[in-house]
Every structure is written in structure tokens, then in C-alpha cells.
Design a protein around this motif. Structure first.
Motif, short mmCIF file in Angstrom:
data_model
loop_
_atom_site.label_atom_id
_atom_site.label_comp_id
_atom_site.label_asym_id
_atom_site.label_seq_id
_atom_site.Cartn_x
_atom_site.Cartn_y
_atom_site.Cartn_z
N SER A 1 0.84 -1.20 0.00
CA SER A 1 0.00 0.00 0.00
C SER A 1 0.87 1.25 0.00
N PRO A 2 0.49 2.28 -0.75
CA PRO A 2 1.30 3.51 -0.81
C PRO A 2 1.40 4.19 0.55
N ARG A 3 2.57 4.79 0.81
CA ARG A 3 2.85 5.60 2.01
C ARG A 3 2.83 4.79 3.30
N MET A 4 2.96 3.47 3.21
CA MET A 4 2.92 2.64 4.41
C MET A 4 4.09 1.67 4.42
N VAL A 5 5.29 2.23 4.54
CA VAL A 5 6.53 1.46 4.58
C VAL A 5 7.38 2.01 5.72
N ALA A 6 8.00 1.11 6.51
CA ALA A 6 8.85 1.54 7.62
C ALA A 6 9.97 0.52 7.82
N VAL A 7 11.09 0.99 8.35
CA VAL A 7 12.22 0.13 8.70
C VAL A 7 12.45 0.24 10.19
N THR B 1 12.04 12.06 -3.62
CA THR B 1 10.60 11.95 -3.87
C THR B 1 10.31 10.71 -4.70
N GLY B 2 9.35 9.92 -4.23
CA GLY B 2 8.85 8.78 -5.00
C GLY B 2 7.50 9.15 -5.59
N TRP B 3 7.33 8.95 -6.90
CA TRP B 3 6.15 9.45 -7.62
C TRP B 3 5.22 8.31 -8.03
N SER B 4 3.99 8.70 -8.36
CA SER B 4 2.96 7.72 -8.74
C SER B 4 3.26 7.07 -10.09
N ASN B 5 4.11 7.66 -10.92
CA ASN B 5 4.47 7.05 -12.21
C ASN B 5 5.70 6.16 -12.11
N GLY B 6 6.20 5.92 -10.88
CA GLY B 6 7.34 5.04 -10.68
C GLY B 6 8.68 5.73 -10.65
N LYS B 7 8.69 7.04 -10.86
CA LYS B 7 9.96 7.77 -10.85
C LYS B 7 10.41 8.08 -9.42
N VAL B 8 11.71 8.00 -9.19
CA VAL B 8 12.33 8.44 -7.94
C VAL B 8 13.34 9.52 -8.31
N ASP B 9 13.23 10.70 -7.69
CA ASP B 9 14.22 11.74 -7.98
C ASP B 9 14.73 12.37 -6.69
N ALA B 10 15.92 12.93 -6.77
CA ALA B 10 16.54 13.64 -5.65
C ALA B 10 16.75 15.08 -6.09
N ASN C 1 13.87 4.93 -12.15
CA ASN C 1 12.49 4.60 -12.49
C ASN C 1 12.16 3.17 -12.09
N PHE C 2 10.95 2.99 -11.52
CA PHE C 2 10.36 1.68 -11.26
C PHE C 2 9.29 1.43 -12.31
N SER C 3 8.88 0.17 -12.43
CA SER C 3 7.85 -0.18 -13.40
C SER C 3 6.45 0.10 -12.88
N SER C 4 6.33 0.42 -11.58
CA SER C 4 5.03 0.75 -10.99
C SER C 4 5.22 1.88 -9.99
N ALA C 5 4.12 2.37 -9.45
CA ALA C 5 4.17 3.51 -8.53
C ALA C 5 5.03 3.21 -7.31
N VAL C 6 5.69 4.24 -6.81
CA VAL C 6 6.51 4.09 -5.61
C VAL C 6 5.60 4.07 -4.38
N ALA C 7 5.81 3.10 -3.51
CA ALA C 7 5.00 2.98 -2.30
C ALA C 7 5.63 3.71 -1.12
N CYS D 1 10.65 1.37 -2.32
CA CYS D 1 9.74 0.24 -2.53
C CYS D 1 8.64 0.65 -3.50
N SER D 2 8.28 -0.26 -4.41
CA SER D 2 7.18 0.00 -5.33
C SER D 2 5.94 -0.75 -4.84
N VAL D 3 4.78 -0.37 -5.38
CA VAL D 3 3.53 -1.01 -4.96
C VAL D 3 3.48 -2.47 -5.40
N ASP D 4 4.29 -2.87 -6.38
CA ASP D 4 4.33 -4.26 -6.84
C ASP D 4 5.28 -5.12 -6.02
#
Length: 675
Positions: A15-21, A216-225, A238-244, A262-265
């Protein structure tokens, strides 16, 4: 500048925005993430042979290093941290719409499980906002708290979906409309807007220079700094799916912290920051490339501008002027662009609005106008492009701001002649006053609002007139005499009346039935006159009566909640008893009695489901009413400034806790509990 060091594939949707270490055993970092099936997965690559025995956790048959925690409700938030320093390891906190679970992953046990009720807080972060070593937090408005005291407020145009501390008083933020940016205290350093949504933001030093960048992790799978100072992109993947989610941790246990995306997939990638030597080489190359790109862009722009001048000169010299064609070439050098703001009371076909008039100083025409402004237009931009038959030297643009906040209007105006193919672009900025949606009208004692605020300031009447001119759209012929005087305004939104009266003594009375408008007027005056502390007497009989009814409903919903909880506890005990009886009947081969007990269980289960629906509805109503009470306390605070504001908020909360309703209303009226 980020080096990929590992990639994992988990066979679970995250699920998006629900990742922790977290280090749930005090040593090994493990990844926790909410799945889309009401579970929380815990990825532990360090102890693959670990097994759990309790019913809440079971080992995934897909991966030996993934365990699943059953929540049985949709997870709405997830984080990890130390609850008890004496234990020496992190706890996992899982939030649902109505409950909060603190879970001990190492011992596979619940630390606590509580039902919670609160406001709609979309994001929370801690940072040393005022540099005193203490931590403050922001909610989506953005408000900054230091303990119970609100120390700063910043208004954004959309809901804040993410906040992250960077360092010192600097923090990053993301909005629901695809905007990300950085604040330092109350000053916004930069912001950018994307057509995609920012799913997660995180601060991480990717180039080993001691300064965190905004990841920033984006809904199109891009990660940028992006640079914390300018917002310039300095890394992307870039990921193949949205960043979670985007987190960090020493996941490889090698003494180096990795950035983990992490991606949603279920794809997980780890990155290491570049070394200092690599940073120098990359930075030198990056600077050279950026400089070449910048100079190339400037060259193209200058060549294009030169070509436009040459074409205009050719058109001017080759085409004879006549009345039908008019000018074709360059506009006169003394052409000026004028702007004016006014109030338009509207008509049968158009609602009342503020109006921006743009005109030229000669016979040139305005071909198009682009307006960029926050929070006024859909997409924050508006284009006016008249048809060829309606071209003139002036354009009127209706503006209807939804809130009473000052807004900068950034204008780009295309000016030329009717037959021009090239246009000169004028760029300028005009500020829309805070109370632009209020028209000056004649006072009418019959329609004067009964609600009011009253306070005294040490300012001359002429200074108050200056404040009026800066914050309202007054007609040019308005002549306000020295104190005492009274002005009346009518809201263009709902027709509500606003009276402002000042006496020779500096006493000011503001009459309005809108408590939010009264708070806005007081906060605007306090900012203009640099007032640090202001005590106010307030009376809003209609609003206070509505609040009294809300408080009665809160008590009723609390009573219903307690009764429903007691009924559920009784039914739970009855379920245990029926299960024991049914099992006894089965062992005694009394199938008739066993069937009867299970039928009773079936009926009881239906009652429990119906009771749960009632509890949910009751909880939703309670949540709405508690939110209204909290908003009332905040509104009472906004009627004051400085210490009196904080004292009112604290005293109101104390009155709520002690269930002293009469004291609550006295505090809202006079600002103090003492008689």
C-alpha cells in the motif's frame, strides 16, 4: 550519485505511504509494509529460519524471510520506533481508521491495542523549528506546534500529504496536487508541481556533502533527488510501478546506511550514497554539463529573439500601412501596460467577483493573457484569449478567490497589433488584497450583525485607514475621515455584512456573524501593526448556541459508545460459552444440541455484525462532532494574538477535560476563566 547495491522482489502488493524500517530485535533492520489485503508484511533477510507460533502472525508460503501480521482491517498508517528505551528495540505501530496497535515483533505480542478518535491529520513530522533543540510537529494546515503552543502557521493550496524533517528548521512537504517543496521556518525556499502525485518524500544525503537532499517517489514510478536549496534534480531512477515508500537503514548490516525505495508491486531497491571522491568527479562533470546546457539554451533564446526582430522589421518595411491592415511590426518603445483591481457586483448572468483590468497605453491590442496564481484557478493558471473579432487594448478578467488570503497574480500579457504575427510579452506581478471579495457599502443599522469582537490598539486612525486600503479594494473616490469612523462591507460570496468601527481611544469593534472572518481581520491587523499580544472580547451568540448543541451530541455519542462496548463484551463472553457447549455436545455425539448451539452462534454473530455497523456509524458521528469542537477552540484562539491566543486554547481544552461547558463559553467570550 546514488549507487544501486541490491534489488529484492516480494510477491506482495504494498500500500502507498505505508513502509517503515525498524530494528525489531534491537540488531537487525527489517522492512515492514502494509499490504492491500489488510495485513502487514515483515521482511527479515537476516534470520530466515525464524518462525512464529501465535495466531496473529504466520509465515508466508511464498518467501521464508517474509512474515505476515493479520490486522483484519484496512491499514491507514504505519511506522516504527522505540516506545520503551529499556527494551532496546523498536516497536511496530499500525493504525486503522478506528484503532492503533503497538506490536512487539520480536516477542510476537501486542504491546497495546487502543481505539482512537481524532481530527483528519494527513501528515506529521518532527523538526527543530526554532533552533532551541526541541521538536515541533506540523499537521496538514501547516501548523507548527511547540508542546501545546502554536508557534507558526503556513497556508498551502492543497492538503499536505507528506512532511519530512531535513535538518535544523528546514523541512520538505508534498501536496495532494503533485506539488513538492522545501520550507525553512515559515519561508518557502522552492516548490515544483508535477502532473503525477508524490507518494513519499524523504531526506537523504546522497552525495556525502553533509546536506540532505529531498528524495521523492512518484505515482508514475519515478524516484528523484532534488537540491534542498534550489529544487534542481541531481539524481533520478524509475520503477515499473508507482513508488510505495522511501526509507533508509543499514539493510545489509555492513555499517553503511542505504536509501531503500519500494514499489507497490513489491520491488525493493537499495542505494548507497557516492563517496567524497566520486562526488567530486560527478560534481565537476555535472557542473560542466549544466553550464553547457544553460549556455546552449541562452543561445537558442537569443537567436529566436533576433529572428523575431528581423521578421518584424521585414514586415514593417515590406507591408504598406493602411487603415485596414494597421501596424504589423514592432510596438512603440513607450508602450506601457496598466493594471487595476476593482469590485464587480455582477448581474443576472454573472455572480459578483473581483475584477482585474489590463490595458495598454496606446492603440496596441492585447492578444492573450496568462495568469499564474496559487489557489484561485484550477491548475493554478488561467488563460484569456479573445477571438480575433473582439480584440482591444484592454481586457477584464473576473477573479473569485475561495479564501481570504493575499495572492500574487503573475501576469504574462501578449501585446501587438491586429495583424501582428509576433507579439511583445509583458511580465509583471500584482497582488490581490486579502479581503478582495468584500465591497464597500453604505451602513444600515437594521442589517448590522449582532456578533462582534472588541479590542483596543495603540494606533492612529490614519494607520487603520492605511490597513483598509492595503487589504480591501476601495473605490478611488473613497474618503475616510479621521476617527471616530465606521465602514461597512458586503461579502461577494454570501452577502454577509462586515462593520469596522474605530473610536478616538483606539477601541475597535468588528461586527460580523462569521467567526472565521473576524479571526482573519484580527490576524491581518496584528500582522500589519506588528502586534505581539492582543486580548479580545468576543460574542457570537448563534455560533456558540450551535457549539452547545454539538457538545450535547458528543456526550450522547460517548454514552452510546460505552453501552455498545459493554454489549459487545457481554456477547463475547456468550460466544465463548456457546462454543464450549457446542464442543461438549459434539464430543458427546449430541448432534441435535450441537446444531442448536451453532444456530445460536450464527444468530449472535449477525447481532455482532449489526452492532459493529452501529458502532462504526456512531464513531463517524462522534469524529465529526469532536472535529467541530476542536475547530471551535482553534477559532476562539484566532480571535487573539500571542500569549492570550495560547492561553485561550489551553484554557478551553482544560474546560473540555473537566466537562465545564459554562466555563468554556466564558473563556471563548472574554479570553480568561477568571471572573
Amino acid at each position: 550519485m546514488l549507487l544501486p547495491v541490491f534489488t529484492l522482489k516480494l510477491r506482495h502488493k504494498i500500500s502507498p505511504r505505508m513502509v517503515a524500517v525498524g530494528r525489531y530485535d534491537g540488531t537487525h533492520p527489517c522492512l515492514a509494509a502494509a499490504t492491500q489485503a489488510g495485513k502487514v508484511l515483515i521482511h527479515n533477510p537476516h534470520t530466515r529460519s525464524q518462525h512464529f507460533s501465535a495466531s496473529r502472525v504466520f509465515q508466508s508460503p511464498l518467501e521464508s524471510d517474509v512474515s505476515l501480521l493479520n490486522i483484519n482491517q484496512a491499514v491507514t498508517c504505519l511506522t516504527a520506533g522505540v516506545l520503551n528505551p529499556e527494551l532496546g528495540y523498536d516497536a511496530l505501530l499500525v493504525g486503522t481508521q478506528t484503532n492503533l496497535l503497538a506490536y512487539d515483533v520480536y516477542n510476537n505480542s501486542d504491546l497495546f491495542y487502543r481505539e482512537v478518535t481524532g481530527d483528519n491529520v494527513h501528515s506529521l513530522a518532527l523538526c527543530d523549528f526554532d533552533g532551541d533543540g526541541k521538536k515541533e510537529s506540523e499537521d496538514f494546515d501547516i501548523r507548527v506546534f511547540k508542546e501545546d503552543e502554536i508557534v507558526a502557521e503556513m497556508t498551502e493550496t492543497e492538503i499536505i500529504t507528506s512532511l519530512c524533517p531535513m535538518y535544523g528548521s528546514r523541512f520538505g512537504y508534498a501536496l495532494s496536487n503533485g506539488t513538492v517543496g522545501v520550507y525553512d521556518k515559515t519561508a518557502r525556499y522552492w516548490r515544483i508541481k508535477s502532473k503525477n502525485h508524490a507518494m513519499s518524500i524523504h531526506a537523504f544525503d546522497l552525495n556525502s556533502d553533509g546536506v540532505c537532499e529531498l528524495i521523492t517517489g512518484w505515482s508514475n514510478g519515478k524516484v528523484d533527488a532534488r537540491s534542498d536549496r534550489t529544487g534542481e534534480v541531481i539524481f533520478k531512477d524509475n520503477f515499473s510501478s508507482a513508488v510505495a515508500g522511501v526509507v533508509e537503514g543499514d539493510y545489509r548490516m555492513d555499517g553503511h546506511v542505504q536509501l531503500i525505495c519500494c514499489s507497490v508491486d513489491g520491488e525493493i531497491r537499495g542505494y548507497l550514497p557516492g563517496t567524497a571522491e566520486m562526488r567530486g568527479n560527478l560534481l565537476d562533470t555535472s557542473i560542466e554539463q549544466d553550464l553547457i546546457r544553460e549556455l546552449s539554451q541562452k543561445k537558442q533564446n537569443l537567436l529566436l529573439e533576433l529572428r523575431n526582430y528581423e521578421e518584424n522589421a521585414k514586415a514593417e518595411s515590406s507591408s504598406p500601412l493602411n487603415e485596414a491592415d494597421g501596424h504589423r511590426g514592432i510596438i512603440p518603445a513607450n508602450t506601457k501596460l496598466h493594471t487595476a483591481l476593482s469590485v464587480n457586483l455582477g448581474n443576472e448572468t454573472q455572480a459578483a467577483h473581483a475584477e482585474l483590468c489590463i490595458s495598454t497605453s496606446n492603440d496596441t491590442i492585447i492578444r492573450a493573457v496568462l495568469i499564474f496564481a496559487e489557489g484561485i484557478f484550477l491548475g493554478e493558471s488561467h488563460v484569456v484569449h479573445p477571438s480575433i473579432h473582439n480584440l482591444s487594448s484592454s481586457i477584464r478578467v473576473p477573479i473569485t478567490p475561495p479564501k481570504d488570503v493575499p495572492v500574487d497574480l503573475h501576469l504574462k500579457t501578449f501585446v501587438g497589433y491586429r495583424c501582428s504575427t509576433q507579439f511583445h510579452v509583458f511580465e509583471l506581478t500584482r497582488q490581490l488584497p486579502r479581503f478582495s471579495m468584500y465591497a464597500l457599502t453604505s451602513p444600515d443599522s437594521a442589517s448590522k450583525p449582532l456578533s462582534y469582537v472588541n479590542f483596543t490598539i495603540a494606533e492612529r486612525a490614519q494607520r487603520v485607514v492605511m490597513w483598509l486600503n492595503q487589504n480591501f479594494l476601495l473605490p478611488e473616490d473613497t474618503n475616510i475621515q479621521n476617527a471616530p469612523f465606521q465602514v461597512c462591507f458586503t461579502s461577494l460570496r454570501n452577502g454577509g455584512q462586515l462593520y469596522i468601527k474605530i473610536k478616538l481611544s483606539g477601541e475597535i469593534t468588528v461586527n460580523t456573524d462569521d467567526i472565521d472572518l473576524a479571526g482573519d481581520v484580527i490576524q491581518s491587523m496584528a500582522s500589519f501593526f506588528a502586534i505581539e499580544d492582543l486580548q479580545v472580547e468576543a460574542e457570537f451568540p448563534v455560533y456558540f448556541e450551535e457549539l452547545r448543541k454539538v457538545l450535547v451530541k458528543v456526550d450522547e455519542y460517548h454514552s452510546v459508545h460505552q453501552k455498545l462496548s459493554a454489549d459487545m463484551a457481554d456477547n463475547s463472553n456468550l460466544i465463548r460459552s456457546l462454543l464450549v457447549r457446542a464442543e461438549d455436545a459434539r464430543l458427546m455425539r449430541d448432534m441435535k444440541t450441537m446444531k442448536s448451539r451453532y444456530m445460536e452462534l450464527y444468530d449472535l454473530n449477525k447481532d455482532l455484525l449489526n452492532g459493529y455497523k452501529i458502532r462504526c456509524n456512531n464513531h463517524t458521528e462522534l469524529l465529526g462532532n469532536l472535529k467541530a469542537v476542536n475547530q471551535a477552540i482553534q477559532r476562539a484562539g484566532r480571535l487573539r494574538v500571542g500569549k492570550p491566543k495560547n492561553q485561550v486554547i489551553t484554557a478551553c481544552r482544560d474546560a473540555i477535560r473537566s466537562n465545564n461547558i459554562n466555563m468554556l463559553f466564558r473563556i471563548m467570550r472574554v479570553g480568561t476563566a477568571s471572573s
